[in-house]
Each structure stands twice: as structure tokens, then as C-alpha cells.
Design a protein around this motif. Structure first.
Motif, PDB file in Angstrom:
ATOM      1  N   LEU A 226       0.827  -1.211   0.000  1.00 23.94           N
ATOM      2  CA  LEU A 226       0.000   0.000   0.000  1.00 23.94           C
ATOM      3  C   LEU A 226       0.859   1.257   0.000  1.00 23.94           C
ATOM      4  CD1 LEU A 226      -2.819  -1.042   2.519  1.00 23.94           C
ATOM      5  CD2 LEU A 226      -2.981  -0.875   0.028  1.00 23.94           C
ATOM      6  N   GLU A 227       1.977   1.239   0.720  1.00 25.53           N
ATOM      7  CA  GLU A 227       2.872   2.395   0.734  1.00 25.53           C
ATOM      8  C   GLU A 227       3.489   2.613  -0.644  1.00 25.53           C
ATOM      9  OE1 GLU A 227       5.680   1.581   3.799  1.00 25.53           O
ATOM     10  OE2 GLU A 227       4.434   2.453   5.389  1.00 25.53           O
ATOM     11  N   GLU A 228       3.912   1.546  -1.288  1.00 20.19           N
ATOM     12  CA  GLU A 228       4.480   1.665  -2.635  1.00 20.19           C
ATOM     13  C   GLU A 228       3.434   2.181  -3.621  1.00 20.19           C
ATOM     14  OE1 GLU A 228       6.006  -2.165  -3.568  1.00 20.19           O
ATOM     15  OE2 GLU A 228       7.788  -1.965  -2.289  1.00 20.19           O
ATOM     16  N   GLN A 229       2.190   1.708  -3.476  1.00 22.07           N
ATOM     17  CA  GLN A 229       1.117   2.184  -4.341  1.00 22.07           C
ATOM     18  C   GLN A 229       0.847   3.676  -4.125  1.00 22.07           C
ATOM     19  OE1 GLN A 229      -2.539   0.031  -3.848  1.00 22.07           O
ATOM     20  NE2 GLN A 229      -3.636   1.189  -5.377  1.00 22.07           N
ATOM     21  N   ALA A 230       0.862   4.110  -2.860  1.00 26.06           N
ATOM     22  CA  ALA A 230       0.645   5.532  -2.559  1.00 26.06           C
ATOM     23  C   ALA A 230       1.764   6.386  -3.144  1.00 26.06           C
ATOM     24  CB  ALA A 230       0.548   5.735  -1.054  1.00 26.06           C
ATOM     25  N   ASN A 231       2.997   5.925  -3.023  1.00 19.71           N
ATOM     26  CA  ASN A 231       4.129   6.671  -3.577  1.00 19.71           C
ATOM     27  C   ASN A 231       4.059   6.744  -5.103  1.00 19.71           C
ATOM     28  OD1 ASN A 231       5.371   7.217  -1.076  1.00 19.71           O
ATOM     29  ND2 ASN A 231       6.392   5.237  -1.059  1.00 19.71           N
ATOM     30  N   THR A 232       3.676   5.633  -5.714  1.00 18.20           N
ATOM     31  CA  THR A 232       3.586   5.597  -7.176  1.00 18.20           C
ATOM     32  C   THR A 232       2.478   6.523  -7.687  1.00 18.20           C
ATOM     33  OG1 THR A 232       4.385   3.313  -7.225  1.00 18.20           O
ATOM     34  CG2 THR A 232       3.235   4.109  -9.180  1.00 18.20           C
ATOM     35  N   ASN A 233       1.306   6.466  -7.044  1.00 17.31           N
ATOM     36  CA  ASN A 233       0.189   7.324  -7.460  1.00 17.31           C
ATOM     37  C   ASN A 233       0.538   8.799  -7.291  1.00 17.31           C
ATOM     38  OD1 ASN A 233      -1.330   5.069  -8.073  1.00 17.31           O
ATOM     39  ND2 ASN A 233      -2.390   5.030  -6.108  1.00 17.31           N
ATOM     40  N   SER A 234       1.209   9.131  -6.181  1.00 14.39           N
ATOM     41  CA  SER A 234       1.594  10.515  -5.946  1.00 14.39           C
ATOM     42  C   SER A 234       2.599  10.991  -6.996  1.00 14.39           C
ATOM     43  CB  SER A 234       2.193  10.657  -4.546  1.00 14.39           C
ATOM     44  OG  SER A 234       2.652  11.974  -4.319  1.00 14.39           O
ATOM     45  N   PHE A 235       3.560  10.135  -7.327  1.00 15.63           N
ATOM     46  CA  PHE A 235       4.576  10.499  -8.320  1.00 15.63           C
ATOM     47  C   PHE A 235       3.948  10.688  -9.699  1.00 15.63           C
ATOM     48  CE2 PHE A 235       7.643   9.110 -11.572  1.00 15.63           C
ATOM     49  CZ  PHE A 235       8.627  10.062 -11.379  1.00 15.63           C
ATOM     50  N   LYS A 236       3.056   9.765 -10.085  1.00 22.38           N
ATOM     51  CA  LYS A 236       2.410   9.860 -11.389  1.00 22.38           C
ATOM     52  C   LYS A 236       1.539  11.102 -11.487  1.00 22.38           C
ATOM     53  CE  LYS A 236       0.598   6.057 -12.970  1.00 22.38           C
ATOM     54  NZ  LYS A 236      -0.149   4.757 -13.004  1.00 22.38           N
ATOM     55  N   SER A 237       0.816  11.417 -10.409  1.00 19.84           N
ATOM     56  CA  SER A 237      -0.033  12.608 -10.414  1.00 19.84           C
ATOM     57  C   SER A 237       0.806  13.875 -10.503  1.00 19.84           C
ATOM     58  CB  SER A 237      -0.908  12.629  -9.159  1.00 19.84           C
ATOM     59  OG  SER A 237      -1.713  13.788  -9.118  1.00 19.84           O
ATOM     60  N   SER A 238       1.933  13.896  -9.775  1.00 22.53           N
ATOM     61  CA  SER A 238       2.798  15.073  -9.794  1.00 22.53           C
ATOM     62  C   SER A 238       3.383  15.304 -11.181  1.00 22.53           C
ATOM     63  CB  SER A 238       3.925  14.911  -8.772  1.00 22.53           C
ATOM     64  OG  SER A 238       3.405  14.804  -7.466  1.00 22.53           O
ATOM     65  N   ILE A 239       3.821  14.219 -11.819  1.00 21.84           N
ATOM     66  CA  ILE A 239       4.431  14.342 -13.139  1.00 21.84           C
ATOM     67  C   ILE A 239       3.386  14.705 -14.190  1.00 21.84           C
ATOM     68  CG2 ILE A 239       5.596  13.082 -14.983  1.00 21.84           C
ATOM     69  CD1 ILE A 239       7.420  13.831 -12.679  1.00 21.84           C
ATOM     70  N   ARG A 240       2.280  13.936 -14.206  1.00 20.50           N
ATOM     71  CA  ARG A 240       1.285  14.111 -15.265  1.00 20.50           C
ATOM     72  C   ARG A 240       0.551  15.443 -15.143  1.00 20.50           C
ATOM     73  NH1 ARG A 240      -4.150  13.322 -15.732  1.00 20.50           N
ATOM     74  NH2 ARG A 240      -4.948  12.721 -17.782  1.00 20.50           N
ATOM     75  N   THR A 241      -0.050  15.678 -13.990  1.00 19.22           N
ATOM     76  CA  THR A 241      -0.854  16.886 -13.815  1.00 19.22           C
ATOM     77  C   THR A 241       0.013  18.109 -13.563  1.00 19.22           C
ATOM     78  OG1 THR A 241      -2.647  15.546 -12.890  1.00 19.22           O
ATOM     79  CG2 THR A 241      -2.739  17.920 -12.495  1.00 19.22           C
ATOM     80  N   GLY A 242       1.027  17.957 -12.701  1.00 21.69           N
ATOM     81  CA  GLY A 242       1.862  19.098 -12.350  1.00 21.69           C
ATOM     82  C   GLY A 242       2.584  19.688 -13.546  1.00 21.69           C
ATOM     83  N   PHE A 243       3.280  18.861 -14.275  1.00 21.41           N
ATOM     84  CA  PHE A 243       4.063  19.385 -15.396  1.00 21.41           C
ATOM     85  C   PHE A 243       3.191  19.713 -16.608  1.00 21.41           C
ATOM     86  CE2 PHE A 243       7.367  17.495 -12.809  1.00 21.41           C
ATOM     87  CZ  PHE A 243       8.380  18.436 -12.911  1.00 21.41           C
ATOM     88  N   SER A 244       2.044  19.048 -16.736  1.00 27.25           N
ATOM     89  CA  SER A 244       1.103  19.459 -17.783  1.00 27.25           C
ATOM     90  C   SER A 244       0.584  20.861 -17.496  1.00 27.25           C
ATOM     91  CB  SER A 244      -0.062  18.466 -17.864  1.00 27.25           C
ATOM     92  OG  SER A 244       0.380  17.203 -18.302  1.00 27.25           O
TER      93      SER A 244
END
Length: 277
Positions: A226-244
Motif C-alpha cells: 500500500l505504501e508503494e502504491q501511494a508513492n507511485t500514485n503521488s509520483f504519477k499525479s505530480s508528473i502528469r498533472t503538475g508538469f502538464s
């Protein structure tokens, strides 16, 4: 006659492009307002969801602006545009002003979203840790109860009866040994138990002793997943939405400020060159 037809077609094309562009811009702005309902700015989840949707739809107003400006360009090149119109009454001015505003908004959304995803990840991991700690505490309390020991003994009795039934029936035993769905460990245990039934009892006792450790390991493994999933989701959201959001901000700012400068709304600080030179 031919020049007249070209002028008519240019007028239709310019008007169509302008109308479609205006509709796309206005409908996207209305969509942005609807997305914020119900308004709950104090909720971090609401902020993350709203920013994500705003970024996903952020290209639509830009396309509308491109169509709007293309319509004006076609109209201007065809001699249909009245250049004496005041800048305040010119739709291009308001489109460029909106582009500058959207650029500023998306620029501000970039650090906001990164911070929100970071805080949301920290809250999620803290909640996972609390749930795992609670589960471990409950497991420790459960292991020490007589009810848990009785359940283990009942399970041992069931397994012992099942193994004894197989060992007492040669046909079923051979079918079990040939069954590919049965693990190699169970097949080895069956073969050894034919000659020495004590091996089965030793195996069941070891399984009973290792059960609390296995359950504890399962809890900690699930916690890590669950911790790895939370880290992965946070990273993907930061990259996809943040940099877009950052890319949209750069695009809108370039459109807005460059267009306003070309229209003479924003004066260049540099010294103008003499066009005669």
C-alpha cells in the motif's frame, strides 16, 4: 466573379472559425465553473481532483483561441476585417487577456498541486501505518486467546483427517500425487507420511507454531504494498498533472503576452528600429 466567390468563401470560413472558437472558449469556461461545484476549497482531495480535471481540459480553450485568431487572420487577409475597431471591442483582445489570465492560473496550480499531492501522500502513508499497527495489535491479542488456539487445533484435525483419508486409499493417493495443481511440498509430505505418519504431525505442529509469524508477515507485506502504491500514485499525479499545468501555463502566457504586444497593448521596452534603415 471568381474574386467575388473567393471573398464569399473567405467570409464564411472566417465567420465559422470565429464562432466555433468563441463557443469552445465559452463552453470550456462554463465547464470549469461546473467542475468546481460543490465548492469545498478546504478539502485537499477536492483541490487535487479539481486541478486534475482543469489540467485535463486545459487544451480546449487554447484550441478555441487558435480557431478564433485564425478566423480573424482569414478575415484580415481577405480584406474583410475592419482594423479601425477599438481594442476594447476587439474579441482578440479579450481572448489574449483570457490567455494571459489562464497562463497565470495554471502557473499557480503547478506548485499548489505538487504540494497537495505531497501532503496527501504523507496522510495516506500515515493512515496505512496506523491501520497496520492496529492490525498487529489485534493479532497479538488474538493469538493469546484460547479461541485462536482452538481454531488452530480444529484446523490441524481437519488436515490430519484429510491426509489420513488419502493415505488410506491408494487410488486417491496416486491421483493426488499426479495432480499438477497440488504443490510439490504437499506431494513430498504425502510420500513421506506413507512410511512414517509422525512426519505429518511434526509438519502440522510446525505450521501451527509459524502461523502467528505468517499472519504478521502478511500484514507487513500488505502495508509495504500500500505504501508503494501511494508513492507511485503521488509520483504519477505530480508528473502528469503538475508538469502538464506548467506546459499549459507556458503556452497561454506566450499566446497572451505575444499577442498583446503585437496589438500594441503591451509596449516593448527596447528601442524601436527605424524602418527606413
Amino acid at each position: 466573379m471568381k474574386a467575388t466567390n473567393i471573398r464569399q468563401y473567405s467570409s464564411i470560413a472566417a465567420r465559422t472559425l470565429t464562432i466555433v472558437g468563441i463557443i469552445m472558449i465559452l463552453s470550456s469556461l462554463l465547464d470549469f465553473v461546473v467542475l468546481s461545484i460543490p465548492f469545498n476549497i478546504g478539502s485537499r482531495a477536492w483541490q487535487i481532483g479539481l486541478v486534475t480535471q482543469l489540467v485535463d481540459r486545459g487544451i480546449i480553450p487554447m484550441i478555441g483561441m487558435a480557431l478564433l485568431f485564425t478566423g480573424y487572420w482569414v478575415s484580415s487577409n481577405s480584406g474583410l476585417q475592419d482594423n479601425s475597431t477599438s481594442s476594447i471591442l476587439d474579441l482578440r483582445f479579450w481572448g489574449l487577456l483570457l490567455a494571459s489570465l489562464l497562463g497565470l492560473i495554471y502557473l499557480l496550480l503547478f506548485p499548489l498541486h505538487l504540494n497537495n499531492t505531497r501532503l496527501a501522500r504523507a496522510e495516506t502513508i500515515e493512515r496505512i501505518n496506523q491501520q497496520a499497527t492496529q492490525a498487529e495489535t489485534q493479532l497479538e491479542a488474538r493469538v493469546s486467546t484460547s479461541e485462536f488456539q482452538n481454531q488452530i487445533q480444529q484446523r490441524q484435525t481437519q488436515l490430519r483427517d484429510q491426509f489420513s483419508t488419502l493415505l488410506g486409499d491408494e487410488t486417491r493417493l496416486n491421483e493426488a500425487l499426479e495432480n499438477e495443481q497440488i504443490s510439490a511440498q504437499v506431494k513430498s509430505l504425502l510420500e513421506q507420511s506413507k512410511d512414517n505418519p509422525q512426519i505429518l504431525d511434526d509438519f502440522l505442529n510446525r505450521q501451527a507454531q509459524q502461523l502467528p509469524t505468517q499472519l504478521l508477515t502478511r500484514i507487513r507485506t500488505r502495508k509495504q504494498e500500500l505504501e508503494e502504491q501511494a508513492n507511485t500514485n503521488s509520483f504519477k499525479s505530480s508528473i502528469r498533472t503538475g508538469f502538464s499545468s506548467l506546459l499549459l501555463a507556458a503556452g497561454y502566457i506566450m499566446i497572451g503576452w505575444t499577442g498583446l504586444k503585437n496589438m500594441g497593448i503591451i509596449k516593448s521596452k527596447g528601442r524601436r528600429q527605424n524602418p527606413a534603415r
